[in-house]
Design a protein around this motif. Structure first.
Motif, PDB file in Angstrom:
ATOM      1  N   VAL A   1      35.763 -84.561 -50.826  1.00 49.45           N
ATOM      2  CA  VAL A   1      34.443 -84.361 -50.220  1.00 49.45           C
ATOM      3  C   VAL A   1      34.333 -83.020 -49.508  1.00 49.45           C
ATOM      4  O   VAL A   1      33.282 -82.712 -48.923  1.00 49.45           O
ATOM      5  CB  VAL A   1      34.129 -85.504 -49.227  1.00 49.45           C
ATOM      6  CG1 VAL A   1      34.023 -86.819 -49.958  1.00 49.45           C
ATOM      7  CG2 VAL A   1      35.186 -85.578 -48.129  1.00 49.45           C
ATOM      8  N   ASP A   2      35.369 -82.207 -49.556  1.00 51.80           N
ATOM      9  CA  ASP A   2      35.301 -80.880 -48.938  1.00 51.80           C
ATOM     10  C   ASP A   2      34.349 -79.945 -49.670  1.00 51.80           C
ATOM     11  O   ASP A   2      34.190 -78.783 -49.278  1.00 51.80           O
ATOM     12  CB  ASP A   2      36.699 -80.253 -48.864  1.00 51.80           C
ATOM     13  CG  ASP A   2      37.524 -80.851 -47.746  1.00 51.80           C
ATOM     14  OD1 ASP A   2      36.966 -81.612 -46.945  1.00 51.80           O
ATOM     15  OD2 ASP A   2      38.740 -80.564 -47.668  1.00 51.80           O
ATOM     16  N   VAL A   3      33.730 -80.417 -50.744  1.00 50.65           N
ATOM     17  CA  VAL A   3      32.669 -79.644 -51.401  1.00 50.65           C
ATOM     18  C   VAL A   3      31.392 -79.655 -50.564  1.00 50.65           C
ATOM     19  O   VAL A   3      30.481 -78.868 -50.811  1.00 50.65           O
ATOM     20  CB  VAL A   3      32.363 -80.210 -52.805  1.00 50.65           C
ATOM     21  CG1 VAL A   3      33.572 -80.072 -53.712  1.00 50.65           C
ATOM     22  CG2 VAL A   3      31.918 -81.675 -52.733  1.00 50.65           C
ATOM     23  N   SER A   4      31.321 -80.521 -49.578  1.00 52.99           N
ATOM     24  CA  SER A   4      30.148 -80.615 -48.713  1.00 52.99           C
ATOM     25  C   SER A   4      29.897 -79.285 -47.998  1.00 52.99           C
ATOM     26  O   SER A   4      30.844 -78.631 -47.557  1.00 52.99           O
ATOM     27  CB  SER A   4      30.354 -81.718 -47.666  1.00 52.99           C
ATOM     28  OG  SER A   4      29.480 -81.563 -46.571  1.00 52.99           O
ATOM     29  N   PRO A   5      28.625 -78.871 -47.855  1.00 56.00           N
ATOM     30  CA  PRO A   5      28.340 -77.629 -47.129  1.00 56.00           C
ATOM     31  C   PRO A   5      28.652 -77.724 -45.647  1.00 56.00           C
ATOM     32  O   PRO A   5      28.643 -76.707 -44.943  1.00 56.00           O
ATOM     33  CB  PRO A   5      26.833 -77.423 -47.367  1.00 56.00           C
ATOM     34  CG  PRO A   5      26.294 -78.780 -47.642  1.00 56.00           C
ATOM     35  CD  PRO A   5      27.396 -79.506 -48.368  1.00 56.00           C
TER      36      PRO A   5
ATOM     37  N   ASN B   1      35.297 -75.547 -46.769  1.00 53.08           N
ATOM     38  CA  ASN B   1      35.313 -75.051 -48.152  1.00 53.08           C
ATOM     39  C   ASN B   1      33.899 -74.895 -48.707  1.00 53.08           C
ATOM     40  O   ASN B   1      33.558 -73.866 -49.306  1.00 53.08           O
ATOM     41  CB  ASN B   1      36.112 -76.002 -49.045  1.00 53.08           C
ATOM     42  CG  ASN B   1      37.602 -75.901 -48.800  1.00 53.08           C
ATOM     43  OD1 ASN B   1      38.075 -74.937 -48.212  1.00 53.08           O
ATOM     44  ND2 ASN B   1      38.350 -76.901 -49.243  1.00 53.08           N
ATOM     45  N   GLY B   2      33.080 -75.911 -48.537  1.00 52.27           N
ATOM     46  CA  GLY B   2      31.712 -75.827 -49.023  1.00 52.27           C
ATOM     47  C   GLY B   2      30.927 -74.728 -48.331  1.00 52.27           C
ATOM     48  O   GLY B   2      30.126 -74.017 -48.965  1.00 52.27           O
ATOM     49  N   ALA B   3      31.154 -74.557 -47.035  1.00 51.21           N
ATOM     50  CA  ALA B   3      30.458 -73.510 -46.289  1.00 51.21           C
ATOM     51  C   ALA B   3      30.877 -72.121 -46.757  1.00 51.21           C
ATOM     52  O   ALA B   3      30.062 -71.194 -46.793  1.00 51.21           O
ATOM     53  CB  ALA B   3      30.727 -73.668 -44.792  1.00 51.21           C
ATOM     54  N   LEU B   4      32.142 -71.966 -47.124  1.00 52.64           N
ATOM     55  CA  LEU B   4      32.616 -70.677 -47.631  1.00 52.64           C
ATOM     56  C   LEU B   4      31.941 -70.327 -48.949  1.00 52.64           C
ATOM     57  O   LEU B   4      31.593 -69.159 -49.195  1.00 52.64           O
ATOM     58  CB  LEU B   4      34.140 -70.716 -47.817  1.00 52.64           C
ATOM     59  CG  LEU B   4      34.975 -70.615 -46.537  1.00 52.64           C
ATOM     60  CD1 LEU B   4      36.430 -70.967 -46.817  1.00 52.64           C
ATOM     61  CD2 LEU B   4      34.866 -69.226 -45.936  1.00 52.64           C
ATOM     62  N   VAL B   5      31.765 -71.315 -49.803  1.00 51.84           N
ATOM     63  CA  VAL B   5      31.059 -71.074 -51.071  1.00 51.84           C
ATOM     64  C   VAL B   5      29.613 -70.674 -50.790  1.00 51.84           C
ATOM     65  O   VAL B   5      29.094 -69.709 -51.369  1.00 51.84           O
ATOM     66  CB  VAL B   5      31.109 -72.325 -51.971  1.00 51.84           C
ATOM     67  CG1 VAL B   5      30.199 -72.145 -53.189  1.00 51.84           C
ATOM     68  CG2 VAL B   5      32.546 -72.599 -52.418  1.00 51.84           C
TER      69      VAL B   5
END
Length: 454
Positions: free
Chosen positions: A400-404, A408-412
């Motif tokens: 779930v670290d794809v979450s913004p 991790n998600g925030a870095l993307v």
């Protein structure tokens, strides 16, 4: 009110504060351990600190220090250049190069956010140049970080394996690593197909390898501030970056190649000595890091500042608090409650969902450190596959670290290519993150726990 119930309330308050305010949960955990232990349990400071994980402290410092030196002396850039050349300018393979390199970086000891902070600017720059879906590129990078994150010498792997080793029951670190790797690989493959990756087949780009250095120079402003704690939890897992120590580009002079060759040999030695000869990862990694610092003192400038001190504080605080929870009888209390449900498979699914939902907004590392000790007595009952539940919980808490709202998600999101509609990109990441939170734990449970084959 019993000490066990009080400790659960304290734990819930800690998670709430760390989610709402930018305060490291490890610091809160030390305070919680002190208050719970001294005020409610009558423990003295020596007894409270007996649970401080000295071995894990050394491992976290050693592996992140070693990785920081590898980044500073250009080894990471060198490996990226070589890997990109291997795909022979095939655009469809670029996302997979990003996936594999990010997995390789985390598998040798780098934290996921550190790897994503390096790879997201490069991958998303390529996405803009070659009309690759930025959501696909960004999410493949994040899933790559999670795919390698549970290797026996990776930070997540060391944490989970260490927690399980203390319980004394049989567990397979290889099963943990492979289940996470395959799970994330399959999701990455689905994403690649659904988001148009197959349409890139046959497309080629000229001088692709030579554009890597250019991509590093053209990263967005968000990449330069990637060390800001994007999580509301305040438990960011990527330590402050020293601009003086931000990895120099790989150079071609023999004098500067030598430290890079030594670093590659050092990483190989770490895997062989730690895995093959069962020598403590912390001592091996910090020994290799010091040797590399002696070989090239300039490369270690700023490396100490790149050690993920926020993660060290987070994990050491949480595990100290878990030790006090054991004294309070909390672990036995919770496990008895779960066992008394009479539905162990449903209980395992609930544990996975708790890990996923909390981790989407807070720290995956913290939730692993908290949930695994709470689940161990229930797992030890033999009613469900202990290996399967631990693997499923590990996957559910990190995928779930794809979450913004996670680092991790925030870095993307922060490294969205120029010209991208940031609001639309945010909603895409948020939508995908919601799907992963809703479906990911169920898939992990259905493949790793329900069949009972692990």
């Amino acid at each position: 009110m019993s000490p066990a119930v009080i400790s659960i309330i304290v734990l819930a308050v800690m998670f709430l504060i760390a989610t709402v305010l930018p305060i490291n949960m490890g610091a809160l955990a030390f305070v919680g351990a002190f208050l719970l232990g001294a005020v409610f349990l009558g423990m003295d400071s020596k007894d409270i600190l007996a649970s401080f994980p000295g071995g894990l402290f050394l491992t976290l410092v050693g592996v992140t220090y070693l990785f920081a030196i590898a980044q500073n002396n250009g080894t990471i850039d060198l490996l990226i250049n070589k890997a990109v050349k291997l795909v022979d300018n095939r655009i469809a393979l670029i996302p997979w190069v990003m996936f594999i390199i990010t997995a390789a970086i985390t598998s040798v000891g780098a934290l996921g956010p550190a790897a994503v902070a390096i790879m997201a600017p490069i991958g998303l720059s390529f996405a803009a140049k070659y009309k690759i879906n930025p959501l696909m590129m960004g999410m493949l990078i994040v899933h790559g970080a999670q795919a390698g994150g549970f290797s026996p010498i990776a930070v997540y792997g060391v944490i989970v394996n260490g927690l399980i080793a203390e319980t004394g029951f049989a567990f397979s670190p290889t099963a943990l690593f492979l289940s996470s790797f395959i799970f994330n690989l399959v999701i990455a493959l689905v994403l690649f197909i659904v988001l148009g990756g197959s349409k890139l087949a046959g497309s080629r780009a000229g001088q692709l390898a030579e554009r890597v250095a250019e991509a590093r120079l053209e990263v967005s402003v968000g990449a330069r501030t990637a060390d800001v704690d994007f999580k509301g939890s305040g438990s960011g897992t990527y330590g402050p970056r020293d601009p003086a120590g931000d990895g120099a580009a790989a150079t071609k002079s023999s004098g500067e190649r030598f430290p890079q060759v030594m670093t590659i040999l050092g990483l190989i030695a770490l895997a062989v000595i730690a895995l093959g000869f069962k020598v403590d990862v912390g001592f091996v990694s910090i020994t290799i890091a010091v040797i590399l610092a002696l070989v090239n003192p300039k490369a270690q400038k700023g490396a100490v500042n790149k050690i993920s001190w926020s993660t060290v504080l987070l994990i050491c605080g949480m595990l100290t608090f878990v030790g006090v929870l054991e004294e309070a009888g909390t672990i036995e209390y919770v496990s008895d409650g779960v066992a008394n449900m009479g539905m162990p498979l449903l209980a395992a699914l609930m544990i996975c969902y708790i890990g996923a939902v909390v981790s989407a907004f807070a720290s995956s590392t913290a939730i692993l450190a908290a949930l695994i000790p709470l689940a161990v007595p229930f797992l030890d009952s033999g009613s469900v596959s202990a290996v399967g539940v631990v693997c499923a919980l590990a996957i559910a808490s990190t995928i779930v670290d794809v979450s913004p709202f996670s680092t991790n998600g925030a870095l993307v999101l922060a490294n969205a290519p120029e010209g991208t509609d940031k609001d639309r990109f945010y909603k895409q990441i948020l939508g995908y993150g919601g799907i992963v939170v809703a479906v990911g734990p169920l898939l992990g449970w259905a493949t790793l726990v329900l069949p009972g084959w692990l």
